[in-house]
Design a protein around this motif. Sequence first.
Motif, PDB file in Angstrom:
ATOM      1  N   PRO A 174       0.794  -1.241   0.000  1.00 60.05           N
ATOM      2  CA  PRO A 174       0.000   0.000   0.000  1.00 60.05           C
ATOM      3  C   PRO A 174       0.818   1.277   0.000  1.00 60.05           C
ATOM      4  CG  PRO A 174      -0.163  -1.136   2.117  1.00 60.05           C
ATOM      5  CD  PRO A 174       0.498  -2.082   1.181  1.00 60.05           C
ATOM      6  N   LEU A 175       2.093   1.210   0.395  1.00 62.26           N
ATOM      7  CA  LEU A 175       2.917   2.419   0.429  1.00 62.26           C
ATOM      8  C   LEU A 175       3.743   2.620  -0.838  1.00 62.26           C
ATOM      9  CD1 LEU A 175       4.158   2.424   4.143  1.00 62.26           C
ATOM     10  CD2 LEU A 175       2.163   3.552   3.135  1.00 62.26           C
ATOM     11  N   TYR A 234      -8.660  -7.005   5.224  1.00 64.44           N
ATOM     12  CA  TYR A 234      -9.364  -5.898   5.875  1.00 64.44           C
ATOM     13  C   TYR A 234      -9.841  -6.296   7.265  1.00 64.44           C
ATOM     14  CZ  TYR A 234     -12.820  -2.330   6.922  1.00 64.44           C
ATOM     15  OH  TYR A 234     -13.541  -1.335   7.534  1.00 64.44           O
ATOM     16  N   ARG A 235      -9.427  -5.529   8.267  1.00 68.75           N
ATOM     17  CA  ARG A 235      -9.778  -5.736   9.672  1.00 68.75           C
ATOM     18  C   ARG A 235      -9.424  -7.141  10.156  1.00 68.75           C
ATOM     19  NH1 ARG A 235     -15.447  -2.768  11.041  1.00 68.75           N
ATOM     20  NH2 ARG A 235     -15.121  -4.033  12.887  1.00 68.75           N
ATOM     21  N   ARG A 236      -8.312  -7.664   9.651  1.00 65.71           N
ATOM     22  CA  ARG A 236      -7.835  -8.982  10.099  1.00 65.71           C
ATOM     23  C   ARG A 236      -6.452  -8.853  10.738  1.00 65.71           C
ATOM     24  NH1 ARG A 236      -6.700 -12.955   7.015  1.00 65.71           N
ATOM     25  NH2 ARG A 236      -7.329 -14.479   8.600  1.00 65.71           N
ATOM     26  N   THR A 237      -6.194  -7.734  11.382  1.00 63.34           N
ATOM     27  CA  THR A 237      -4.887  -7.472  11.996  1.00 63.34           C
ATOM     28  C   THR A 237      -4.451  -8.613  12.903  1.00 63.34           C
ATOM     29  OG1 THR A 237      -5.432  -5.120  11.986  1.00 63.34           O
ATOM     30  CG2 THR A 237      -3.552  -5.819  13.340  1.00 63.34           C
ATOM     31  N   GLY A 238      -3.229  -9.116  12.663  1.00 64.21           N
ATOM     32  CA  GLY A 238      -2.657 -10.168  13.499  1.00 64.21           C
ATOM     33  C   GLY A 238      -3.126 -11.563  13.160  1.00 64.21           C
ATOM     34  N   GLU A 239      -4.173 -11.693  12.366  1.00 65.62           N
ATOM     35  CA  GLU A 239      -4.650 -13.012  11.969  1.00 65.62           C
ATOM     36  C   GLU A 239      -3.794 -13.536  10.821  1.00 65.62           C
ATOM     37  OE1 GLU A 239      -8.877 -13.333  11.346  1.00 65.62           O
ATOM     38  OE2 GLU A 239      -9.257 -11.607  12.652  1.00 65.62           O
ATOM     39  N   GLY A 245      -0.134 -17.468   5.574  1.00 65.18           N
ATOM     40  CA  GLY A 245      -0.092 -17.661   7.021  1.00 65.18           C
ATOM     41  C   GLY A 245       0.598 -16.559   7.796  1.00 65.18           C
ATOM     42  N   THR A 246       1.228 -15.599   7.128  1.00 60.95           N
ATOM     43  CA  THR A 246       1.882 -14.480   7.808  1.00 60.95           C
ATOM     44  C   THR A 246       0.826 -13.606   8.490  1.00 60.95           C
ATOM     45  OG1 THR A 246       3.646 -14.459   6.153  1.00 60.95           O
ATOM     46  CG2 THR A 246       3.362 -12.453   7.467  1.00 60.95           C
ATOM     47  N   PRO A 247       1.099 -13.127   9.720  1.00 53.68           N
ATOM     48  CA  PRO A 247       0.123 -12.255  10.386  1.00 53.68           C
ATOM     49  C   PRO A 247      -0.137 -10.982   9.575  1.00 53.68           C
ATOM     50  CG  PRO A 247       1.690 -13.092  11.973  1.00 53.68           C
ATOM     51  CD  PRO A 247       2.209 -13.483  10.624  1.00 53.68           C
ATOM     52  N   VAL A 248      -1.399 -10.626   9.440  1.00 48.18           N
ATOM     53  CA  VAL A 248      -1.785  -9.416   8.711  1.00 48.18           C
ATOM     54  C   VAL A 248      -1.331  -8.189   9.490  1.00 48.18           C
ATOM     55  CG1 VAL A 248      -3.748  -8.035   7.912  1.00 48.18           C
ATOM     56  CG2 VAL A 248      -3.729 -10.525   7.579  1.00 48.18           C
ATOM     57  N   ALA A 249      -0.725  -7.231   8.783  1.00 54.38           N
ATOM     58  CA  ALA A 249      -0.207  -6.016   9.396  1.00 54.38           C
ATOM     59  C   ALA A 249      -1.213  -4.877   9.298  1.00 54.38           C
ATOM     60  CB  ALA A 249       1.100  -5.609   8.728  1.00 54.38           C
ATOM     61  N   GLN A 250      -1.034  -3.897  10.185  1.00 49.05           N
ATOM     62  CA  GLN A 250      -1.896  -2.718  10.182  1.00 49.05           C
ATOM     63  C   GLN A 250      -1.055  -1.476  10.446  1.00 49.05           C
ATOM     64  OE1 GLN A 250      -5.160  -2.801  12.995  1.00 49.05           O
ATOM     65  NE2 GLN A 250      -5.463  -0.578  12.890  1.00 49.05           N
ATOM     66  N   ALA A 251      -1.382  -0.395   9.777  1.00 48.81           N
ATOM     67  CA  ALA A 251      -0.745   0.900  10.005  1.00 48.81           C
ATOM     68  C   ALA A 251      -1.781   1.960   9.660  1.00 48.81           C
ATOM     69  CB  ALA A 251       0.514   1.055   9.157  1.00 48.81           C
ATOM     70  N   GLU A 252      -1.381   3.226   9.739  1.00 50.97           N
ATOM     71  CA  GLU A 252      -2.297   4.315   9.423  1.00 50.97           C
ATOM     72  C   GLU A 252      -1.734   5.141   8.273  1.00 50.97           C
ATOM     73  OE1 GLU A 252      -3.475   8.171  11.809  1.00 50.97           O
ATOM     74  OE2 GLU A 252      -4.560   6.450  12.644  1.00 50.97           O
ATOM     75  N   LEU A 253      -2.601   5.510   7.358  1.00 54.57           N
ATOM     76  CA  LEU A 253      -2.213   6.350   6.228  1.00 54.57           C
ATOM     77  C   LEU A 253      -3.352   7.326   5.954  1.00 54.57           C
ATOM     78  CD1 LEU A 253      -0.249   6.948   3.843  1.00 54.57           C
ATOM     79  CD2 LEU A 253      -1.574   5.287   2.504  1.00 54.57           C
ATOM     80  N   VAL A 254      -3.042   8.608   6.008  1.00 54.83           N
ATOM     81  CA  VAL A 254      -4.029   9.662   5.780  1.00 54.83           C
ATOM     82  C   VAL A 254      -5.252   9.424   6.676  1.00 54.83           C
ATOM     83  CG1 VAL A 254      -5.179  11.076   4.036  1.00 54.83           C
ATOM     84  CG2 VAL A 254      -3.252   9.653   3.380  1.00 54.83           C
ATOM     85  N   ALA A 255      -4.974   9.169   7.952  1.00 54.14           N
ATOM     86  CA  ALA A 255      -6.004   9.029   8.989  1.00 54.14           C
ATOM     87  C   ALA A 255      -6.928   7.837   8.765  1.00 54.14           C
ATOM     88  CB  ALA A 255      -6.816  10.308   9.118  1.00 54.14           C
ATOM     89  N   ARG A 256      -6.522   6.880   7.956  1.00 49.64           N
ATOM     90  CA  ARG A 256      -7.307   5.661   7.752  1.00 49.64           C
ATOM     91  C   ARG A 256      -6.411   4.459   7.957  1.00 49.64           C
ATOM     92  NH1 ARG A 256     -12.077   6.307   4.943  1.00 49.64           N
ATOM     93  NH2 ARG A 256     -12.515   4.213   5.767  1.00 49.64           N
ATOM     94  N   ASN A 257      -6.988   3.369   8.433  1.00 51.59           N
ATOM     95  CA  ASN A 257      -6.218   2.166   8.695  1.00 51.59           C
ATOM     96  C   ASN A 257      -5.874   1.428   7.408  1.00 51.59           C
ATOM     97  OD1 ASN A 257      -6.106   2.313  11.537  1.00 51.59           O
ATOM     98  ND2 ASN A 257      -8.194   1.525  11.697  1.00 51.59           N
ATOM     99  N   PHE A 259      -4.354  -2.235   5.894  1.00 57.63           N
ATOM    100  CA  PHE A 259      -4.202  -3.651   6.218  1.00 57.63           C
ATOM    101  C   PHE A 259      -3.502  -4.318   5.043  1.00 57.63           C
ATOM    102  CE2 PHE A 259      -8.074  -2.005   8.132  1.00 57.63           C
ATOM    103  CZ  PHE A 259      -7.944  -2.376   9.468  1.00 57.63           C
ATOM    104  N   TRP A 260      -2.486  -5.133   5.328  1.00 54.10           N
ATOM    105  CA  TRP A 260      -1.779  -5.825   4.249  1.00 54.10           C
ATOM    106  C   TRP A 260      -1.005  -7.007   4.805  1.00 54.10           C
ATOM    107  CZ3 TRP A 260       0.368  -1.882   6.890  1.00 54.10           C
ATOM    108  CH2 TRP A 260       1.742  -1.958   7.208  1.00 54.10           C
ATOM    109  N   CYS A 261      -0.578  -7.892   3.915  1.00 58.32           N
ATOM    110  CA  CYS A 261       0.263  -9.034   4.289  1.00 58.32           C
ATOM    111  C   CYS A 261       1.698  -8.700   3.928  1.00 58.32           C
ATOM    112  CB  CYS A 261      -0.187 -10.293   3.567  1.00 58.32           C
ATOM    113  SG  CYS A 261       0.953 -11.687   3.822  1.00 58.32           S
ATOM    114  N   PRO A 262       2.597  -8.631   4.917  1.00 62.51           N
ATOM    115  CA  PRO A 262       4.003  -8.280   4.615  1.00 62.51           C
ATOM    116  C   PRO A 262       4.689  -9.252   3.670  1.00 62.51           C
ATOM    117  CG  PRO A 262       3.535  -8.069   6.969  1.00 62.51           C
ATOM    118  CD  PRO A 262       2.348  -8.770   6.358  1.00 62.51           C
ATOM    119  N   ALA A 263       4.247 -10.516   3.632  1.00 61.69           N
ATOM    120  CA  ALA A 263       4.888 -11.494   2.762  1.00 61.69           C
ATOM    121  C   ALA A 263       4.311 -11.459   1.353  1.00 61.69           C
ATOM    122  CB  ALA A 263       4.741 -12.898   3.356  1.00 61.69           C
TER     123      ALA A 263
END
Length: 269
Positions: A174-175, A234-239, A245-257, A259-263
């Motif tokens: 996303p970045l 979407y809204r699966r942070t840490g799952e 199988g990699t944990p889903v990551a969460q951060a903030e961009l332009v005041a919105r959450n 969600f993505w898989c780092p792998a």
Amino acid sequence: MPEGHTLHRLARIHTKWFAGGPVAVSSPQGRFSASLVDGRVLRKAEAHGKHLFHSYGPDAVVHVHLGLYGTFTESPLPAPAPVGQVRMRLIGPSHYTDLRGPNACEILTAAEARALRARLGPDPLRRDADPERAWARISRSRTAIGALLMDQAVIAGVGNVYRAEVLFRHNVHPLLPGRDLDRAEWEAMWADLVGLMRLGVRRGRIDTVRDEHLPKAMGRAPRVDRHGGEVYVYRRTGEPCLVCGTPVAQAELVARNLFWCPACQPGRG
């Protein structure tokens, strides 16, 4: 905030129940100039992005933007006395609908409605959409693609769920700056948005998971969320990611959450 498929779904419903004949329009709350269109023929209802337009003609368009809290509730007649803060009520031959809590509910001239729509980007759900307009903005921009997809002046109708899911489905971080997105990636993402959002209109919810990752195929429990639908990140942070199988990551961009898989969605460079 409802995403574009919700507004297109509403446009279809309102066209079916109210268009083609005179409509009784009122504002029980008193915050909308309903008398200007009351009793007139509703020619069509259409959506562009997150905006809904009721065209009464020859020069009266009711513009609605639901915002965070706006809702339409539709039911067959007879219509009971309004309950709560009803901004606008429409009564047709067989159904009525009440609008509550919108960000905007106003009467525009046809020229004003065209000017508003000219400020919006192409809508994947509209047949007149020109994805080249969006690509021209994205391909020149240093802004993160995750922000560009949410910019209604770039693409109209995409919200946080479709943004997160289409980026995952195409393995795009996303970045990533817009100008670093490949043309082929963009064309695939646009086509995917068209398909996913059309599915959303038909089902009335957002589903983005491919058949091989559905609960039955994977032997997992269905998603339980007030937004409904099966999604990847979407809204699966840490799952665990449904693909790797990699944990889903969460951060903030332009005041919105975000969600993505780092792998599955690695950064570049």
